[in-house]
Design a protein around this motif. Structure first.
Motif, PDB file in Angstrom:
ATOM      1  N   PRO A  34      93.186  10.056  -5.128  1.00 24.07           N
ATOM      2  CA  PRO A  34      92.738   9.601  -7.223  1.00 24.07           C
ATOM      3  C   PRO A  34      93.641   8.263  -7.074  1.00 24.07           C
ATOM      4  O   PRO A  34      95.276   8.204  -6.286  1.00 24.07           O
ATOM      5  CB  PRO A  34      94.470  10.810  -7.102  1.00 24.07           C
ATOM      6  N   THR A  88      97.677   1.678  -8.055  1.00 21.71           N
ATOM      7  CA  THR A  88      98.276   2.049  -9.402  1.00 21.71           C
ATOM      8  C   THR A  88      97.968   1.319 -10.390  1.00 21.71           C
ATOM      9  O   THR A  88      97.726  -0.219 -10.644  1.00 21.71           O
ATOM     10  CB  THR A  88     100.428   1.758  -9.472  1.00 21.71           C
ATOM     11  N   ASP A 121      89.800   9.370 -11.319  1.00 20.58           N
ATOM     12  CA  ASP A 121      89.820   9.026 -12.018  1.00 20.58           C
ATOM     13  C   ASP A 121      89.882  10.156 -13.079  1.00 20.58           C
ATOM     14  O   ASP A 121      89.101  10.035 -14.133  1.00 20.58           O
ATOM     15  CB  ASP A 121      90.839   7.712 -12.806  1.00 20.58           C
ATOM     16  N   ARG A 122      90.719  11.095 -12.766  1.00 22.21           N
ATOM     17  CA  ARG A 122      90.872  12.378 -14.011  1.00 22.21           C
ATOM     18  C   ARG A 122      91.593  12.179 -14.991  1.00 22.21           C
ATOM     19  O   ARG A 122      91.566  13.418 -15.821  1.00 22.21           O
ATOM     20  CB  ARG A 122      90.697  13.449 -13.129  1.00 22.21           C
ATOM     21  N   SER A 123      92.097  10.804 -15.440  1.00 21.61           N
ATOM     22  CA  SER A 123      93.714  11.367 -16.318  1.00 21.61           C
ATOM     23  C   SER A 123      92.926  11.735 -17.754  1.00 21.61           C
ATOM     24  O   SER A 123      93.731  12.137 -18.458  1.00 21.61           O
ATOM     25  CB  SER A 123      94.527   9.921 -15.758  1.00 21.61           C
ATOM     26  N   SER A 124      91.789  11.541 -17.158  1.00 21.47           N
ATOM     27  CA  SER A 124      91.313  11.250 -19.327  1.00 21.47           C
ATOM     28  C   SER A 124      90.964  13.066 -19.920  1.00 21.47           C
ATOM     29  O   SER A 124      90.967  13.519 -19.798  1.00 21.47           O
ATOM     30  CB  SER A 124      89.807  11.190 -19.836  1.00 21.47           C
ATOM     31  N   LEU A 126      92.699  15.397 -18.216  1.00 21.31           N
ATOM     32  CA  LEU A 126      94.172  15.951 -17.722  1.00 21.31           C
ATOM     33  C   LEU A 126      94.553  15.995 -19.741  1.00 21.31           C
ATOM     34  O   LEU A 126      94.949  14.824 -19.813  1.00 21.31           O
ATOM     35  CB  LEU A 126      95.168  15.506 -16.800  1.00 21.31           C
ATOM     36  N   THR A 127      95.271  16.899 -19.856  1.00 22.13           N
ATOM     37  CA  THR A 127      96.482  16.532 -21.224  1.00 22.13           C
ATOM     38  C   THR A 127      97.385  17.316 -20.791  1.00 22.13           C
ATOM     39  O   THR A 127      97.240  18.712 -20.170  1.00 22.13           O
ATOM     40  CB  THR A 127      95.326  17.817 -22.244  1.00 22.13           C
ATOM     41  N   THR A 132     107.937  15.206 -21.864  1.00 25.56           N
ATOM     42  CA  THR A 132     108.264  13.959 -20.721  1.00 25.56           C
ATOM     43  C   THR A 132     109.443  13.727 -19.924  1.00 25.56           C
ATOM     44  O   THR A 132     108.846  13.791 -18.942  1.00 25.56           O
ATOM     45  CB  THR A 132     108.017  12.765 -20.929  1.00 25.56           C
TER      46      THR A 132
END
Length: 176
Positions: A34, A88, A121-124, A126-127, A132
């Motif tokens: 990742p 990163t 990259d699966r950040s889009s 994940l919500t 925070t």
């Protein structure tokens, strides 16, 4: 003439023994990681001490884009050397780590000079709905959704600014 045959055989043994090639072997792991994790590479070599080379990290799409380059040299009494590459902020896709020599060096034909790495990259997908920042004295609350996650799950790790790692990494199962 018979005296020359043993001398020629002995001379041919010395010539054959000194003609061995030097090898260098690149091994990076894992090959699929990742975005944000570190690529760990080892370089094994029997080249003489002081042989210099660069370990180069490229984004390998339609054209190669240099991400990082680390100058290295073989060390006496140290066959294996290590290098780390930070991912990163990089986009997902295909990358390449390769050994590039400084000057004229010919490694053996079985040398491994290149490794292909895939960053995911699966950040889009994940919500995260949780705040925070949370008080360490309270229970850690994490909620969110994973688009197209099905029943696969995610690996979760929570780091505190001053507290270090607070949770994980741990695999968390998901449901539709």
């Amino acid at each position: 003439m018979s005296k020359f045959i043993p001398v020629l055989l002995l001379l041919s043994l010395f010539l054959a023994g000194s003609a061995s090639a030097y090898g260098i072997y690149l091994n990076c792991s894992p090959l699929t990681i990742p975005v944000g994790q570190t690529i760990k590479c080892s370089v094994d070599s029997n080249f003489p001490a002081g042989t210099s080379f660069n370990l180069v990290f490229y984004q390998s799409q339609y054209t190669s884009t240099l991400i990082d380059s680390q100058a290295m040299a073989t060390q006496p009494n140290q066959l294996t050397q290590y290098a780390l590459f930070d991912t990163t902020g990089l986009p997902g896709g295909q990358y390449k780590v390769e050994i590039q020599f400084n000057g004229v060096v010919t490694p053996s034909s079985d040398s491994a000079l290149t490794q292909i790495i895939t960053l995911t990259d699966r950040s889009s997908d994940l919500t995260i709905n949780s705040p925070t920042t949370q008080d360490l004295a309270d229970a850690l609350v994490i909620s969110g959704s994973l688009k197209n996650g099905g029943n696969k799950g995610i690996q979760l790790q929570v780091d505190g600014a001053s507290a270090g790692r607070v949770f994980g990494p741990q695999y968390i199962g998901t449901t539709n």
